[in-house]
Design an enzyme around this catalytic site. Structure first.
Site, PDB file in Angstrom:
ATOM      1  N   SER A 184      -4.930  15.019  -0.273  1.00  0.00           N
ATOM      2  CA  SER A 184      -5.202  14.975  -1.708  1.00  0.00           C
ATOM      3  C   SER A 184      -5.273  16.331  -2.391  1.00  0.00           C
ATOM      4  O   SER A 184      -5.046  16.424  -3.586  1.00  0.00           O
ATOM      5  CB  SER A 184      -6.481  14.186  -1.977  1.00  0.00           C
ATOM      6  N   HIS A 212      -3.074   8.369  -1.460  1.00  0.00           N
ATOM      7  CA  HIS A 212      -2.087   9.020  -2.335  1.00  0.00           C
ATOM      8  C   HIS A 212      -0.655   8.650  -1.983  1.00  0.00           C
ATOM      9  O   HIS A 212       0.287   9.158  -2.594  1.00  0.00           O
ATOM     10  CB  HIS A 212      -2.246  10.543  -2.278  1.00  0.00           C
ATOM     11  N   LYS A 243      -5.079   4.525  -7.601  1.00  0.00           N
ATOM     12  CA  LYS A 243      -4.186   5.643  -7.921  1.00  0.00           C
ATOM     13  C   LYS A 243      -2.844   5.106  -8.447  1.00  0.00           C
ATOM     14  O   LYS A 243      -2.783   4.706  -9.586  1.00  0.00           O
ATOM     15  CB  LYS A 243      -4.090   6.556  -6.711  1.00  0.00           C
TER      16      LYS A 243
HETATM   17  C1  LIG Z   1      -9.226   8.850  -3.905  1.00  0.00           C
HETATM   18  C2  LIG Z   1      -9.350   8.816  -2.442  1.00  0.00           C
HETATM   19  C3  LIG Z   1     -10.247   7.951  -1.805  1.00  0.00           C
HETATM   20  C4  LIG Z   1     -11.261   7.171  -2.574  1.00  0.00           C
HETATM   21  O1  LIG Z   1     -10.699   6.108  -3.264  1.00  0.00           O
HETATM   22  P1  LIG Z   1     -11.440   5.480  -4.512  1.00  0.00           P
HETATM   23  O2  LIG Z   1     -10.775   4.178  -4.739  1.00  0.00           O
HETATM   24  O3  LIG Z   1     -11.271   6.440  -5.631  1.00  0.00           O
HETATM   25  O4  LIG Z   1     -12.883   5.333  -4.139  1.00  0.00           O
HETATM   26  C5  LIG Z   1     -10.215   7.883  -0.431  1.00  0.00           C
HETATM   27  N1  LIG Z   1      -9.364   8.637   0.301  1.00  0.00           N
HETATM   28  C6  LIG Z   1      -8.511   9.507  -0.284  1.00  0.00           C
HETATM   29  C7  LIG Z   1      -7.598  10.328   0.560  1.00  0.00           C
HETATM   30  C8  LIG Z   1      -8.493   9.634  -1.667  1.00  0.00           C
HETATM   31  O5  LIG Z   1      -7.679  10.502  -2.248  1.00  0.00           O
END
Ligand SMILES: *Cc1c(COP(=O)(O)O)cnc(C)c1O
Length: 395
Positions: A184, A212, A243
């Site tokens: 990320s 992602h 996302k």
């Molecule tokens: C955003 C993210 C999460 C958390 O997901 P949410 O739905 O926002 O709680 C977990 N792992 C990674 C790698 C992320 O980028």
């Protein structure tokens, strides 16, 4: 005025220290107006800071799915899934997930954070060993800590280090390797082939976090594991709907015995209220759209490649980014903040990422490209970024 307690004094001192090293955070209100634009402090900005990679969060088809579900079912689910909160929409979404992922079993969970914390802490116990990439998402670390399993962190994307740790681990212990697929903060990608080889050699299980990569990689957006055709070698695939899917929630797909175990032991599933029906309805529709609209993924990758190549040509350090996440390393915290602030003045929303989210002296401005950006908007932004880069002597 009441006298400050010792506790309060200590906490305030801690916050002041964060301020001093430019690591104090604040929540800034930002309103999306129509992807890729946002309003912040009354100013319209080109959004280069969103994980809404396919622009779906404002998609009329998803909005309609939510409206219809609210009209039909109301706004809340009323209870946890194991009580009376398991709305029929869960069955529909999970069947669709199984089809889309060609998996044996699936579960929809409340968020990516609760998914990682819940899955790992349910499956792993004291005495078990978890091998985790140093740059894995914080929720993975929290899951490991909560499980009380032994944490073995390997250097970022370093499968030689991973192998050295696996080699030293007792043969009879349960072993889990966990990795993000797309990272990320660096936008680089795990060496899944190498990890799969080690997982097989050392008899470990493999879990991937496709937060992602879901919706972004794979012919139908199934994730990076599918992109490299290793999905059947991954024991636990976790991903989010928050996302690229533009909505909220998370999923896990795995063999039936794993999903059955999670239903019985995952506290983040058992002891939390189910998602609202409207969210489930948007997830169901989003999977359909994500699967169909492959051209958006192609545009996204073309945009990202162009953006990254331009930055590299002008001398920026974009780490090992290969994805739609493109950081430029600045180093110092205060300079990184100035960079993001100058970009905002020029009409661009981008995030300054500082420790502890990234290592010391690796503070960066992180750009996220979406399929809703137009090439001319990206070129306009690149011009500004290069200008600010020269101004602050980053390039
Ligand atoms: C955003 C993210 C999460 C958390 O997901 P949410 O739905 O926002 O709680 C977990 N792992 C990674 C790698 C992320 O980028």
């Amino acid at each position: 005025m009441t006298k400050q307690t010792q506790w309060e004094t200590e906490v305030i001192a801690e916050l002041e220290l964060l301020e001093k090293v430019s690591q104090k955070r604040a929540i800034v209100t930002t309103k999306e107006i129509n992807s890729p634009f946002v309003i912040r402090d009354g100013q319209k900005l080109l959004n280069l800071a969103s994980n809404n990679y396919l622009g779906l969060s404002n998609d009329i088809r998803l909005k309609n799915a939510a409206f219809m579900a609210i009209d039909k079912y109301g706004v809340g689910s009323g209870a946890s899934r194991l009580m009376t909160g398991n709305h029929p929409l869960y069955d529909k979404v999970e069947s669709r997930l199984i089809q889309w992922k060609r998996a044996e079993a699936a579960l929809v969970l409340n968020s990516g954070y609760t998914a990682n914390v819940g899955i790992i802490s349910a499956l792993m116990k004291r005495d078990d060993i978890v091998f985790s990439d140093k740059l894995n998402h914080a929720s993975i670390i929290d899951g490991i800590v909560l499980s009380r399993a032994k944490l073995q962190r390997y250097r970022h994307r370093d499968i030689y280090h991973l192998e050295a740790l696996l080699m030293k681990a007792p043969k009879d212990k349960r072993k889990l390797i966990v990795t993000d697929t797309v990272f990320s903060m660096d936008g680089d990608i795990a060496d899944l082939e190498g990890i799969v080889r080690l997982k097989e050699k050392y008899n470990a299980m493999l879990m991937v976090d496709e937060a992602h990569a879901s919706g972004v990689y794979g012919k139908g957006g199934q994730g990076y594991s599918y992109h490299v055709n290793l999905q059947d070698k991954v024991d636990i695939q976790m991903g989010t709907f928050s996302k690229a899917f533009g909505t909220y929630g998370a999923y896990v797909v795995a063999k039936k015995w794993i999903i059955d175990y999670l239903i019985n032991c995952m506290r983040g599933l058992i002891y939390t209220t189910a998602l609202p029906p409207s969210v489930l309805a948007t997830i169901e529709r989003a999977i359909e759209i994500v699967e169909e609209e492959n051209e958006k993924r192609i545009i996204l990758q073309q945009h990202a490649q162009h953006f990254r190549n331009m930055l590299i040509n002008y001398g920026f350090d974009t780490c090992k980014s290969e994805s739609q996440i493109v950081p430029i390393i600045i180093g110092e915290n205060s300079k990184t903040l100035s960079f993001a602030k100058r970009l905002q003045e020029e009409g661009i929303a981008a995030i300054a990422v500082r420790p502890p989210t990234v290592p010391d002296n690796k503070a960066r401005v992180r750009f996220a490209i979406t399929a809703t950006h137009q090439k001319k908007q990206l070129d306009w932004a690149l011009e500004k970024i290069i200008q600010v880069g020269k101004e602050l002597e980053v390039i």
